[in-house]
Design a protein around this motif. Structure first.
Motif, PDB file in Angstrom:
ATOM      1  N   THR A   1       0.840  -1.205   0.000  1.00 13.87           N
ATOM      2  CA  THR A   1       0.000   0.000   0.000  1.00 13.87           C
ATOM      3  C   THR A   1       0.873   1.252   0.000  1.00 13.87           C
ATOM      4  O   THR A   1       0.402   2.347  -0.278  1.00 13.87           O
TER       5      THR A   1
ATOM      6  N   VAL B   1       1.832  -0.581  -6.308  1.00 17.28           N
ATOM      7  CA  VAL B   1       1.024  -0.085  -5.193  1.00 17.28           C
ATOM      8  C   VAL B   1      -0.344  -0.776  -5.234  1.00 17.28           C
ATOM      9  O   VAL B   1      -0.992  -0.819  -6.267  1.00 17.28           O
ATOM     10  N   LYS B   2      -0.733  -1.325  -4.080  1.00 20.05           N
ATOM     11  CA  LYS B   2      -2.049  -1.958  -3.972  1.00 20.05           C
ATOM     12  C   LYS B   2      -3.137  -0.880  -3.959  1.00 20.05           C
ATOM     13  O   LYS B   2      -2.903   0.193  -3.421  1.00 20.05           O
ATOM     14  N   PRO B   3      -4.320  -1.142  -4.438  1.00 22.33           N
ATOM     15  CA  PRO B   3      -4.761  -2.408  -5.025  1.00 22.33           C
ATOM     16  C   PRO B   3      -4.258  -2.551  -6.463  1.00 22.33           C
ATOM     17  O   PRO B   3      -4.285  -1.585  -7.220  1.00 22.33           O
ATOM     18  N   PHE B   4      -3.810  -3.752  -6.786  1.00 22.49           N
ATOM     19  CA  PHE B   4      -3.298  -3.985  -8.143  1.00 22.49           C
ATOM     20  C   PHE B   4      -4.387  -4.595  -9.008  1.00 22.49           C
ATOM     21  O   PHE B   4      -5.343  -5.185  -8.505  1.00 22.49           O
TER      22      PHE B   4
END
Lengths: 123, 362
Positions: A85, A105-108
């Motif tokens: 994140t 970087v999440k969300p992927f």
């Protein structure tokens, strides 16, 4: 023969989502809940073609884990993709300095992860 | 790469640290900010502040417990949702036949395409058959034409046989005249009379042979006419049968064309549905990751609340309130997401969506 990818993340739901994306693309997957478990998996595995690791984890964080991986006798050349994140440049620089090859970087989005994996995975 | 997720998902905001403080705490902090002399003059004020912070500590522990319960329930629910999602996905894979193993082989759409290609090959073979029929008809017509020309040739042969008979008759007549002339010559014409008799015998045989040839040619000609008539009749029948076969093949080809068209359409529909399912699966896989994001934000809020209470207890004990910068640094320690930092900096609101993902290669 399917290539093997190690997923290191303390969130079981996130591991499940990453595993789902990778297995549907034909990869074999190993899982670990933190950096230390990740190193234990590497010790057991004969060949790991790529590692996907979170950054913020208990016991051993992702940056420390990558540093350890880069000294591993068998898996030091396994490319590491950080999946976190964290999006700050300073954190990314820490990842790069530790030896990571990519930072997501999440969300992927699954194609985004698979694109990075296909570009970096060992032959 | 930009995520394609279109699902609306608003991540929960970090704990709003600017929420109104309980009245006791506010008063305690006001006393801490009051001039040192005035604060020091009231021991009760310190006691009140310490007790208030103690109450706050209790409240934070309770809130942390509630948040922990909520996190645990959310984690379990998300895991259950994910398990259900994976089972549904497995079923969908079976329906559209695109499980990971099948993805590397032929999917349902590809197999339909194979069937369509097979039907097209059948159609080509049938068309080849029709072409073969046409070739057969042409060959039969050529043979009939040859027989017709043979019949014409036999007519010529019959005329030639008649010519032979005619020559024989004239030769016979000539031999008669020669015999008469030989008789008139007496003994000197006796040898010539023998020759004339021999010529008459030969001409008689030639006439007979000419008649036999004429008879044979006539018989042959009659048979040729019969054969030609039969061939013409069979050719007409063949043409009719072939025309009927061609019509049947034409109908079969039309049906095959229609089947191929339907298969192509079905393959396209399957492919489109498979693509739609894949996109929805990707959107859901993005949405599921927010549990992890929310978890991290709540973890940070928990740690921040505990740290804040501890710092307030120190403040009361030291008789000095934390500065605004110290307080902000304490509350923002451990931020992991961009929206947390943006919210703390005042550049975002609690309903600001999470930023879209990107990949950085080193």
């Amino acid at each position: 023969m399917a290539k093997t990818i190690l997923i290191v993340d303390d969130s079981s739901s996130l591991r499940t989502v990453v595993k789902l994306a990778l297995t549907r693309a034909g990869y074999d997957v190993l899982e670990a809940g933190d950096g230390q478990q990740g190193l234990a998996q590497l010790d057991k595995a004969a060949k790991v073609h790529l590692i996907v690791s979170d950054v913020n984890m208990p016991v051993m964080d992702g940056i420390s884990f990558v540093k350890q991986v880069k000294q591993h006798p068998r898996h030091r050349f396994a490319p590491v993709v950080m999946l976190t994140t964290e999006g700050q440049d300073a954190k990314k620089e820490q990842g790069r300095a530790a030896g990571a090859k990519a930072w997501i970087v999440k969300p992927f989005n699954p194609p985004q992860l698979l694109d990075a994996v296909s570009k970096l995975i060992l032959p | 790469m930009t995520p394609k997720a279109t699902m609306s998902f608003v991540p929960p905001a970090p704990a709003p640290w600017r929420l109104p403080m309980p009245g006791g705490l506010r008063r305690a902090l006001q006393r801490l900010h009051a001039p040192a002399g005035a604060a020091a003059s009231s021991a009760d004020a310190t006691d009140v502040a310490a007790a208030t912070v103690q109450r706050l500590d209790e409240a934070v522990r309770l809130w942390t417990g509630h948040l922990g319960t909520a996190q645990s329930q959310m984690r379990e629910a998300t895991d259950q949702l994910l398990q259900g999602f994976m089972q549904i996905l497995e079923q969908l894979d079976r329906i559209i036949d695109e499980d990971p193993a099948a993805l590397r082989q032929a999917g349902a759409a590809a197999r339909l395409d194979e069937r369509a290609q097979m039907l097209q090959q059948c159609e080509q073979q049938l068309r080849g058959l029709v072409q073969g029929f046409h070739g057969f008809v042409q060959s039969r017509e050529a043979m009939t034409e040859t027989m017709r020309s043979l019949t014409g040739a036999s007519t010529g042969l019959r005329g030639m046989a008649e010519d032979v008979a005619k020559i024989a008759r004239q030769t016979n007549l000539l031999s008669f005249n020669a015999a008469i002339e030989a008789a008139r010559a007496g003994d000197t014409g006796r040898g010539f009379a023998v020759v004339a008799a021999e010529v008459r015998r030969l001409s008689t045989e030639s006439g007979e042979t000419g008649r036999r040839i004429g008879s044979q040619v006539q018989g042959f000609e009659a048979k040729m006419h019969d054969t030609l008539a039969l061939a013409t009749q069979q050719s007409a029948q063949d043409t009719g049968v072939i025309a009927a076969s061609e019509a049947t093949i034409g109908r079969v080809i039309e049906q095959v064309d229609e089947a191929v068209s339907q298969l192509h359409q079905r393959a396209a529909e399957l492919s489109a549905r498979g693509q739609a399912v894949r996109e929805q699966v990707q959107q859901l896989m993005v949405a599921f990751q927010f549990q992890d994001r929310v978890q991290q934000i709540i973890d940070q809020v928990n740690q921040s609340m505990a740290g804040a209470v501890q710092r307030l207890q120190q403040a009361v004990a030291q008789g000095r309130a934390p500065t605004a910068d110290e307080w902000l640094a304490l509350l923002s320690a451990g931020y992991t997401t961009g929206e947390q930092r943006a919210l703390a900096a005042g550049s975002a609101t609690s309903d600001t969506p999470a930023p879209q993902s990107e990949t950085t290669f080193f």
